[in-house]
Enzyme design. Structure first.
Site, PDB file in Angstrom:
ATOM      1  N   LYS A  17       0.814  -1.224   0.000  1.00  0.00           N
ATOM      2  CA  LYS A  17       0.000   0.000   0.000  1.00  0.00           C
ATOM      3  C   LYS A  17       0.841   1.264   0.000  1.00  0.00           C
ATOM      4  O   LYS A  17       0.444   2.262  -0.589  1.00  0.00           O
ATOM      5  CB  LYS A  17      -1.055   0.001   1.100  1.00  0.00           C
ATOM      6  CG  LYS A  17      -0.534  -0.031   2.503  1.00  0.00           C
ATOM      7  CD  LYS A  17      -1.698  -0.163   3.436  1.00  0.00           C
ATOM      8  CE  LYS A  17      -1.296  -0.174   4.902  1.00  0.00           C
ATOM      9  NZ  LYS A  17       0.025  -0.649   5.258  1.00  0.00           N
ATOM     10  N   ARG A  92      -6.011   3.005  12.572  1.00  0.00           N
ATOM     11  CA  ARG A  92      -5.798   1.590  12.871  1.00  0.00           C
ATOM     12  C   ARG A  92      -6.746   1.106  13.952  1.00  0.00           C
ATOM     13  O   ARG A  92      -6.781  -0.092  14.244  1.00  0.00           O
ATOM     14  CB  ARG A  92      -4.374   1.383  13.357  1.00  0.00           C
ATOM     15  CG  ARG A  92      -3.385   0.969  12.283  1.00  0.00           C
ATOM     16  CD  ARG A  92      -2.037   0.926  12.949  1.00  0.00           C
ATOM     17  NE  ARG A  92      -1.035   0.121  12.322  1.00  0.00           N
ATOM     18  CZ  ARG A  92      -0.191   0.538  11.387  1.00  0.00           C
ATOM     19  NH1 ARG A  92      -0.329   1.730  10.880  1.00  0.00           N
ATOM     20  NH2 ARG A  92       0.757  -0.253  10.952  1.00  0.00           N
ATOM     21  N   ARG A 126      12.293  -6.603   1.301  1.00  0.00           N
ATOM     22  CA  ARG A 126      12.121  -5.144   1.260  1.00  0.00           C
ATOM     23  C   ARG A 126      13.306  -4.393   1.865  1.00  0.00           C
ATOM     24  O   ARG A 126      13.790  -4.730   2.936  1.00  0.00           O
ATOM     25  CB  ARG A 126      10.838  -4.778   2.013  1.00  0.00           C
ATOM     26  CG  ARG A 126      10.619  -3.300   2.149  1.00  0.00           C
ATOM     27  CD  ARG A 126       9.177  -2.956   2.329  1.00  0.00           C
ATOM     28  NE  ARG A 126       8.624  -3.377   3.615  1.00  0.00           N
ATOM     29  CZ  ARG A 126       7.353  -3.198   3.940  1.00  0.00           C
ATOM     30  NH1 ARG A 126       6.511  -2.660   3.093  1.00  0.00           N
ATOM     31  NH2 ARG A 126       6.912  -3.583   5.114  1.00  0.00           N
ATOM     32  N   ARG A 159      13.961  -2.509   7.414  1.00  0.00           N
ATOM     33  CA  ARG A 159      13.256  -1.972   8.575  1.00  0.00           C
ATOM     34  C   ARG A 159      13.318  -2.976   9.707  1.00  0.00           C
ATOM     35  O   ARG A 159      13.118  -4.166   9.495  1.00  0.00           O
ATOM     36  CB  ARG A 159      11.792  -1.701   8.219  1.00  0.00           C
ATOM     37  CG  ARG A 159      11.588  -0.370   7.558  1.00  0.00           C
ATOM     38  CD  ARG A 159      10.256  -0.249   6.914  1.00  0.00           C
ATOM     39  NE  ARG A 159       9.164  -0.730   7.750  1.00  0.00           N
ATOM     40  CZ  ARG A 159       7.876  -0.587   7.417  1.00  0.00           C
ATOM     41  NH1 ARG A 159       7.543   0.019   6.297  1.00  0.00           N
ATOM     42  NH2 ARG A 159       6.935  -1.059   8.193  1.00  0.00           N
ATOM     43  N   ARG A 170       3.123  -8.040  13.895  1.00  0.00           N
ATOM     44  CA  ARG A 170       2.364  -7.000  13.182  1.00  0.00           C
ATOM     45  C   ARG A 170       1.129  -7.605  12.509  1.00  0.00           C
ATOM     46  O   ARG A 170       0.089  -6.964  12.429  1.00  0.00           O
ATOM     47  CB  ARG A 170       3.257  -6.306  12.151  1.00  0.00           C
ATOM     48  CG  ARG A 170       4.307  -5.428  12.804  1.00  0.00           C
ATOM     49  CD  ARG A 170       5.312  -4.932  11.806  1.00  0.00           C
ATOM     50  NE  ARG A 170       4.772  -3.940  10.898  1.00  0.00           N
ATOM     51  CZ  ARG A 170       5.252  -3.713   9.675  1.00  0.00           C
ATOM     52  NH1 ARG A 170       6.256  -4.415   9.205  1.00  0.00           N
ATOM     53  NH2 ARG A 170       4.719  -2.795   8.936  1.00  0.00           N
TER      54      ARG A 170
HETATM   55  P1  AMP Z   1       3.549   0.903   9.317  1.00  0.00           P
HETATM   56  O1  AMP Z   1       4.736   1.382   8.565  1.00  0.00           O
HETATM   57  O2  AMP Z   1       2.277   1.565   8.905  1.00  0.00           O
HETATM   58  O3  AMP Z   1       3.427  -0.588   9.325  1.00  0.00           O
HETATM   59  O4  AMP Z   1       3.768   1.351  10.846  1.00  0.00           O
HETATM   60  C1  AMP Z   1       4.884   0.916  11.572  1.00  0.00           C
HETATM   61  C2  AMP Z   1       4.586   0.991  13.059  1.00  0.00           C
HETATM   62  O5  AMP Z   1       4.251   2.341  13.442  1.00  0.00           O
HETATM   63  C3  AMP Z   1       3.412   0.160  13.522  1.00  0.00           C
HETATM   64  O6  AMP Z   1       3.761  -1.199  13.725  1.00  0.00           O
HETATM   65  C4  AMP Z   1       3.032   0.873  14.815  1.00  0.00           C
HETATM   66  O7  AMP Z   1       3.953   0.565  15.844  1.00  0.00           O
HETATM   67  C5  AMP Z   1       3.231   2.343  14.461  1.00  0.00           C
HETATM   68  N1  AMP Z   1       2.007   2.956  13.887  1.00  0.00           N
HETATM   69  C6  AMP Z   1       1.861   3.473  12.638  1.00  0.00           C
HETATM   70  N2  AMP Z   1       0.633   3.975  12.448  1.00  0.00           N
HETATM   71  C7  AMP Z   1      -0.042   3.785  13.595  1.00  0.00           C
HETATM   72  C8  AMP Z   1      -1.378   4.066  14.016  1.00  0.00           C
HETATM   73  N3  AMP Z   1      -2.277   4.627  13.209  1.00  0.00           N
HETATM   74  N4  AMP Z   1      -1.732   3.728  15.296  1.00  0.00           N
HETATM   75  C9  AMP Z   1      -0.848   3.153  16.128  1.00  0.00           C
HETATM   76  N5  AMP Z   1       0.419   2.828  15.779  1.00  0.00           N
HETATM   77  C10 AMP Z   1       0.837   3.143  14.534  1.00  0.00           C
END
Ligand code: AMP
Length: 226
Positions: A17, A92, A126, A159, A170
């Site tokens: 995404k 989320r 990645r 990452r 996750r």
């Molecule tokens: P992502 O790159 O979107 O997978 O985000 C990486 C990490 O950031 C997640 O595993 C959470 O720890 C934190 N995170 C990102 N967006 C949110 C959100 N909307 N609410 C809570 N934690 C978030």
């Protein structure tokens, strides 16, 4: 000109995404706002916010709602978001979705889905640029020089939260937390499901087709690069 491209992108980690959001954001000139990217940048800068969220992000746990909501509120108030935006990784939780409704009116929520084996392959290869955010994949989108960003020349990193153990966590968090969010938007009749187990450009073309049908994208949205 009336712009109405206020979008949310939802999907499991590694579904692509972020890539789709970057492609659409570039073509239509609307900001791509990834809460995950914001957190990773802040962690890298060792800012006050970064230190607050590091514990959660590195373990694949959700950052508390109040912290995330505050950040998104501030970003959406910026003038560049008036023409629309793509939110990636937010909301989320239902609480976040409800708070978002108080700030803005969404035009569509796109839910990207793909088989698990495709996602695992994408995530395990990645690499990301910690400086400019470019995304690569060792098997299907390698950088020209191994380990070096094509765009800005920085050293690419994996990452921390792409490690297999963290990915599993996750996934678990995704399944547990996103189901109510997805239902929330399905009930509001703005959820659009898109099959993402195919080449990125195909996915984006499909998204554009759907958004055109719904009159969310109009011809004047396209930004000429020439
Ligand atoms: P992502 O790159 O979107 O997978 O985000 C990486 C990490 O950031 C997640 O595993 C959470 O720890 C934190 N995170 C990102 N967006 C949110 C959100 N909307 N609410 C809570 N934690 C978030």
């Amino acid at each position: 000109m009336v712009m109405n491209m206020r979008l949310v992108f939802i999907g499991p980690p590694g579904v692509g995404k972020g890539t789709y959001a970057k492609m659409i954001s570039g073509k239509y000139g609307i900001p791509h706002i990834s809460t995950g990217d914001i957190f990773r940048e802040e962690i890298a800068k060792e800012s006050e916010l970064g230190l607050k969220v590091k514990y959660y992000v590195e373990r694949g746990l959700l950052v508390p709602d109040d912290i995330v909501i505050e950040i998104v509120k501030n970003v959406l108030e910026r003038p560049e978001c008036r023409r629309g935006f793509i939110l990636d990784g937010f909301p989320r939780t239902v609480k976040q979705a409800e708070e978002l409704d108080k700030i803005t009116v969404l035009d569509a929520v796109l839910l990207f889905e793909a088989p698990l084996h495709v996602i695992i392959e994408r995530v395990s290869g990645r690499l990301v640029c910690p400086n400019c955010g470019a995304i690569y994949n060792v098997s299907w989108k390698p950088p020209r020089k191994p380990g070096i960003c094509d765009v800005c020349g920085s050293t690419l990193i994996r990452r921390k939260d792409d490690e297999p153990e963290v990915i599993k966590a996750r996934y678990e968090v995704y399944r547990q937390t996103f189901t109510p969010v997805i239902e929330y938007y399905r009930n509001k009749k703005i959820l659009i499901e898109v099959y993402a187990g195919r080449e990125a450009q195909e996915v984006v073309t499909e998204v554009e087709k759907i958004l055109r049908e719904r009159k969310i994208i109009k011809n004047e949205h396209i930004i000429s690069k020439h």
